[in-house]
Enzyme design. Structure first.
Site, PDB file in Angstrom:
ATOM      1  N   THR A  14      39.588  28.848  40.514  1.00 32.64           N
ATOM      2  CA  THR A  14      38.365  29.233  39.797  1.00 32.64           C
ATOM      3  C   THR A  14      37.595  28.039  39.263  1.00 32.64           C
ATOM      4  OG1 THR A  14      39.327  31.328  39.154  1.00 32.64           O
ATOM      5  CG2 THR A  14      37.518  30.564  37.807  1.00 32.64           C
ATOM      6  N   ASP A  58      41.488  29.720  47.159  1.00 33.08           N
ATOM      7  CA  ASP A  58      41.972  30.534  46.053  1.00 33.08           C
ATOM      8  C   ASP A  58      43.500  30.411  46.107  1.00 33.08           C
ATOM      9  OD1 ASP A  58      40.926  33.474  44.562  1.00 33.08           O
ATOM     10  OD2 ASP A  58      43.061  33.049  44.785  1.00 33.08           O
ATOM     11  N   SER A  59      44.150  30.318  44.961  1.00 30.45           N
ATOM     12  CA  SER A  59      45.593  30.046  44.994  1.00 30.45           C
ATOM     13  C   SER A  59      46.403  31.212  45.553  1.00 30.45           C
ATOM     14  CB  SER A  59      46.103  29.621  43.624  1.00 30.45           C
ATOM     15  OG  SER A  59      46.213  30.713  42.757  1.00 30.45           O
ATOM     16  N   SER A  60      45.769  32.356  45.749  1.00 26.19           N
ATOM     17  CA  SER A  60      46.477  33.458  46.416  1.00 26.19           C
ATOM     18  C   SER A  60      46.774  33.096  47.873  1.00 26.19           C
ATOM     19  CB  SER A  60      45.636  34.740  46.387  1.00 26.19           C
ATOM     20  OG  SER A  60      45.391  35.089  45.058  1.00 26.19           O
ATOM     21  N   ASP A  91      46.458  31.764  39.535  1.00 26.05           N
ATOM     22  CA  ASP A  91      47.257  32.914  39.980  1.00 26.05           C
ATOM     23  C   ASP A  91      48.651  32.529  40.472  1.00 26.05           C
ATOM     24  OD1 ASP A  91      45.149  34.508  39.323  1.00 26.05           O
ATOM     25  OD2 ASP A  91      44.516  34.946  41.375  1.00 26.05           O
ATOM     26  N   THR A 276      66.223  38.344  35.322  1.00 24.32           N
ATOM     27  CA  THR A 276      65.805  39.509  34.541  1.00 24.32           C
ATOM     28  C   THR A 276      64.316  39.812  34.716  1.00 24.32           C
ATOM     29  OG1 THR A 276      65.623  40.469  32.329  1.00 24.32           O
ATOM     30  CG2 THR A 276      65.469  38.076  32.461  1.00 24.32           C
ATOM     31  N   CYS A 278      62.761  40.967  32.249  1.00 22.90           N
ATOM     32  CA  CYS A 278      62.194  40.692  30.920  1.00 22.90           C
ATOM     33  C   CYS A 278      61.389  39.398  30.966  1.00 22.90           C
ATOM     34  CB  CYS A 278      63.293  40.528  29.883  1.00 22.90           C
ATOM     35  SG  CYS A 278      64.232  42.026  29.609  1.00 22.90           S
TER      36      CYS A 278
END
Ligand code: ASP
Length: 342
Positions: A14, A58-60, A91, A276, A278
């Site tokens: 970006t 774009d980093s995707s 991203d 995990t 989490c």
């Protein structure tokens, strides 16, 4: 004293994007005339050289081959510069930062990844501060030695260890966290480094590794997950290892069909690494009955690894030709601050 030298590697993201005239969608473009957009660069007292990394993306669209390319650029220019800044989309920045930490063995200079949530051309851009402070950190020395000797992410006034970083917000300027490791530095009126959190300085040459394996998968558990669905994922012929994203401190369902599928994969030599779901905290296999079977079948505890670090560490080790039982053993040993020791 001579000016510190920093190499800026621009990959896209970006920070350098502009809106497409017709669709309005943001797309990566060449970041020409950076000094015109950020005139402060000329007053920093840093000798800056910029390399644009192929076609800005774009980093995707980042791919392990790009990580290897960034690492090799750093390796080729290592002796010329005091530090490196990689401009990158946010991203997948945590993946690239993790991968670079493994690929750049013995690193003793700063490699700082940064980007922004708004393009440099936007009035309220966060890109300008991120860029300027990342350069300042990459140039920072004390007693002739770099202060930071590791791969780190700088975003919105905080510096994080790269392989501990996760993207936590899609909109906020404060987009990153490193839940299992303290912030390495905070930028206010001064940049305050937490020396106890930084990797100790390393001696010896940099070794740039090339090649990442691609036989890696991710199995993310959820209540009600079908054993057949997991079976289908683990049946992939090219699969050599998979990250198992579990509940809480490393727990999963105890139904037999599910456990049989995992056991079958382990018996076929697929290395399963337990991390995990989490945001923070670590896996403790065997603490609950619901993870005992995983210990028994040989699932490796990923301790407090992020999913990003677990995936890229597996790719890195596979790229080194390490597989099977040796891969399982090596996954349990910290390489460069990415995890706590067992
Ligand atoms: N989609 C963008 C990218 O990752 C988002 C960003 O740069 O922050 O390249």
């Amino acid at each position: 004293m001579s000016m510190p030298k920093v190499l800026l590697i621009y990959t896209g993201g970006t920070i350098g994007m502009v809106a497409d005239a017709r669709s309005g969608a943001l797309q990566a473009v060449n970041l020409d005339h950076l000094e015109e957009q950020v005139p402060e660069l000329l007053r920093m007292g840093v000798a800056l050289e910029t390399v644009t990394f192929g076609r800005p993306i774009d980093s995707s669209d980042m791919h392990p081959e790009h990580w290897v390319r960034i690492a090799s650029i750093i390796g080729e220019r290592y002796s010329e510069f005091d530090g490196f800044v990689v401009l990158h989309g946010s991203d997948t920045m945590a993946y690239t930062a993790s991968a670079l930490s493994f690929l750049l063995a013995g690193l003793s200079k700063p490699v700082i990844l940064t980007g922004s949530q708004l393009p440099l051309g936007a009035i309220r851009t966060d890109g300008k501060e991120n860029l300027l402070t990342a350069i300042e950190i990459a140039a920072a020395r004390e007693n002739g030695m770099p202060i930071v000797g590791e791969v780190a992410v700088y975003f919105e006034y905080s510096l994080y260890r790269g392989n501990r970083t996760v993207k936590v917000h899609a909109e906020r300027f404060e987009a990153f966290r490193s839940p299992n490791w303290p912030v390495l530095a905070e930028a206010g009126t001064h940049i305050r480094y937490d020396r106890s959190a930084l990797l100790p300085s390393r001696q010896g040459p940099l070794q740039v590794h090339g090649g990442m394996g691609n036989g890696v998968g991710v199995v993310s558990l959820f209540p009600g997950i079908r054993a057949e669905a997991v079976q289908a994922q683990l049946a992939d012929r090219g699969l050599q290892a998979a990250v198992l994203q579990t509940f809480g401190s490393g727990n999963g369902p105890t139904d037999r069909d599910f456990l049989d599928v995992l056991r079958g994969a382990c018996e076929r030599g697929i290395v399963l690494v337990n991390v995990t779901q989490c945001v923070g905290g670590r896996v403790e296999q065997g603490r609950y009955q619901t993870s005992r079977a995983l210990v028994e079948m040989g699932v490796v505890s990923g301790q407090d690894l992020t999913t990003e670090a677990a995936i890229t560490k597996l790719m890195f080790l596979l790229g080194q030709g390490v597989a099977g039982g040796e891969l399982a053993q090596r996954m349990a040993i910290p390489l460069c601050g990415e995890m706590a020791s067992a």
